[in-house]
Design a protein around this motif. Structure first.
Motif, short mmCIF file in Angstrom:
data_model
loop_
_atom_site.label_atom_id
_atom_site.label_comp_id
_atom_site.label_asym_id
_atom_site.label_seq_id
_atom_site.Cartn_x
_atom_site.Cartn_y
_atom_site.Cartn_z
N PRO A 89 0.81 -1.23 0.00
CA PRO A 89 0.00 0.00 0.00
C PRO A 89 0.84 1.27 0.00
CG PRO A 89 -0.86 -1.58 1.56
CD PRO A 89 0.43 -2.14 1.05
N SER A 90 1.98 1.27 0.68
CA SER A 90 2.83 2.47 0.69
C SER A 90 3.39 2.76 -0.69
CB SER A 90 3.95 2.33 1.71
OG SER A 90 4.79 1.25 1.36
N ASN A 91 3.75 1.70 -1.45
CA ASN A 91 4.21 1.90 -2.82
C ASN A 91 3.11 2.49 -3.68
OD1 ASN A 91 6.72 0.87 -2.32
ND2 ASN A 91 6.31 -1.12 -3.22
N THR A 92 1.89 2.00 -3.48
CA THR A 92 0.76 2.49 -4.26
C THR A 92 0.52 3.97 -3.99
OG1 THR A 92 -0.26 0.32 -4.12
CG2 THR A 92 -1.68 2.14 -4.75
N ARG A 93 0.54 4.37 -2.72
CA ARG A 93 0.31 5.78 -2.39
C ARG A 93 1.41 6.68 -2.96
NH1 ARG A 93 -1.57 3.47 2.49
NH2 ARG A 93 0.49 3.63 3.43
N ALA A 94 2.65 6.23 -2.89
CA ALA A 94 3.76 7.02 -3.42
C ALA A 94 3.63 7.21 -4.93
CB ALA A 94 5.09 6.37 -3.08
N LEU A 95 3.26 6.15 -5.62
CA LEU A 95 3.11 6.24 -7.07
C LEU A 95 1.92 7.11 -7.45
CD1 LEU A 95 3.89 2.57 -8.05
CD2 LEU A 95 5.30 4.57 -8.46
N GLU A 96 0.83 7.01 -6.70
CA GLU A 96 -0.33 7.85 -6.99
C GLU A 96 0.02 9.32 -6.80
OE1 GLU A 96 -3.35 6.33 -4.43
OE2 GLU A 96 -3.82 4.66 -5.76
N ALA A 97 0.85 9.62 -5.81
CA ALA A 97 1.27 11.00 -5.57
C ALA A 97 2.09 11.53 -6.74
CB ALA A 97 2.08 11.08 -4.28
N GLU A 98 2.83 10.65 -7.39
CA GLU A 98 3.65 11.05 -8.55
C GLU A 98 2.86 10.96 -9.85
OE1 GLU A 98 7.34 8.94 -8.77
OE2 GLU A 98 7.64 9.06 -6.62
N GLY A 99 1.65 10.43 -9.81
CA GLY A 99 0.84 10.29 -11.01
C GLY A 99 1.19 9.06 -11.82
N LEU A 100 1.85 8.08 -11.21
CA LEU A 100 2.23 6.85 -11.91
C LEU A 100 1.41 5.69 -11.37
CD1 LEU A 100 6.10 7.23 -11.83
CD2 LEU A 100 4.60 7.65 -13.75
N GLU A 101 1.11 4.75 -12.23
CA GLU A 101 0.43 3.54 -11.80
C GLU A 101 0.87 2.38 -12.68
OE1 GLU A 101 -3.78 3.68 -14.11
OE2 GLU A 101 -3.60 4.96 -12.34
N GLU A 102 0.72 1.18 -12.15
CA GLU A 102 1.12 -0.01 -12.88
C GLU A 102 0.15 -0.25 -14.03
OE1 GLU A 102 2.73 -4.40 -11.73
OE2 GLU A 102 1.09 -3.59 -10.54
N LYS A 103 0.70 -0.50 -15.22
CA LYS A 103 -0.11 -0.79 -16.41
C LYS A 103 0.45 -2.08 -17.00
CE LYS A 103 -0.70 4.06 -17.42
NZ LYS A 103 -0.27 5.16 -18.27
N PRO A 104 -0.29 -3.19 -16.88
CA PRO A 104 0.20 -4.47 -17.40
C PRO A 104 0.64 -4.38 -18.86
CG PRO A 104 -1.79 -4.79 -16.13
CD PRO A 104 -1.60 -3.31 -16.28
N GLY A 105 1.84 -4.85 -19.13
CA GLY A 105 2.39 -4.82 -20.48
C GLY A 105 3.12 -3.54 -20.82
N GLU A 106 3.03 -2.52 -19.97
CA GLU A 106 3.71 -1.25 -20.21
C GLU A 106 4.61 -0.86 -19.05
OE1 GLU A 106 1.04 1.87 -21.37
OE2 GLU A 106 -0.13 0.52 -22.61
#
Length: 59
Positions: free
Chosen positions: A3-20
């Motif tokens: 969850p901490s990784n998810t929050r940090a990425l959301e703050a930066e505007g990044l998210e996991e996209k399968p295949g990308e």
């Protein structure tokens, strides 16, 4: 993904996209070849003459 990784990425505007963009070894990395698995999914491996499917060749 924690969850901490998810929050940090959301703050930066990044998210996991399968295949990308996917998490590998704790980092969000660009997928180079979605047909491969593991390290080869995120990196290109070349031998002296071009692409090398067999890393055991040792060069």
């Amino acid at each position: 993904m924690t969850p901490s990784n998810t929050r940090a990425l959301e703050a930066e505007g990044l998210e996991e996209k399968p295949g990308e963009l996917e998490f590998f070894e704790g980092k969000l990395r660009e997928v180079v070849n979605p047909d491969r698995q593991g390290w080869y999914r995120f990196n290109r491996h070349y031998d002296r003459d071009g692409y090398c499917d067999n890393p055991a060749r040792g060069y």
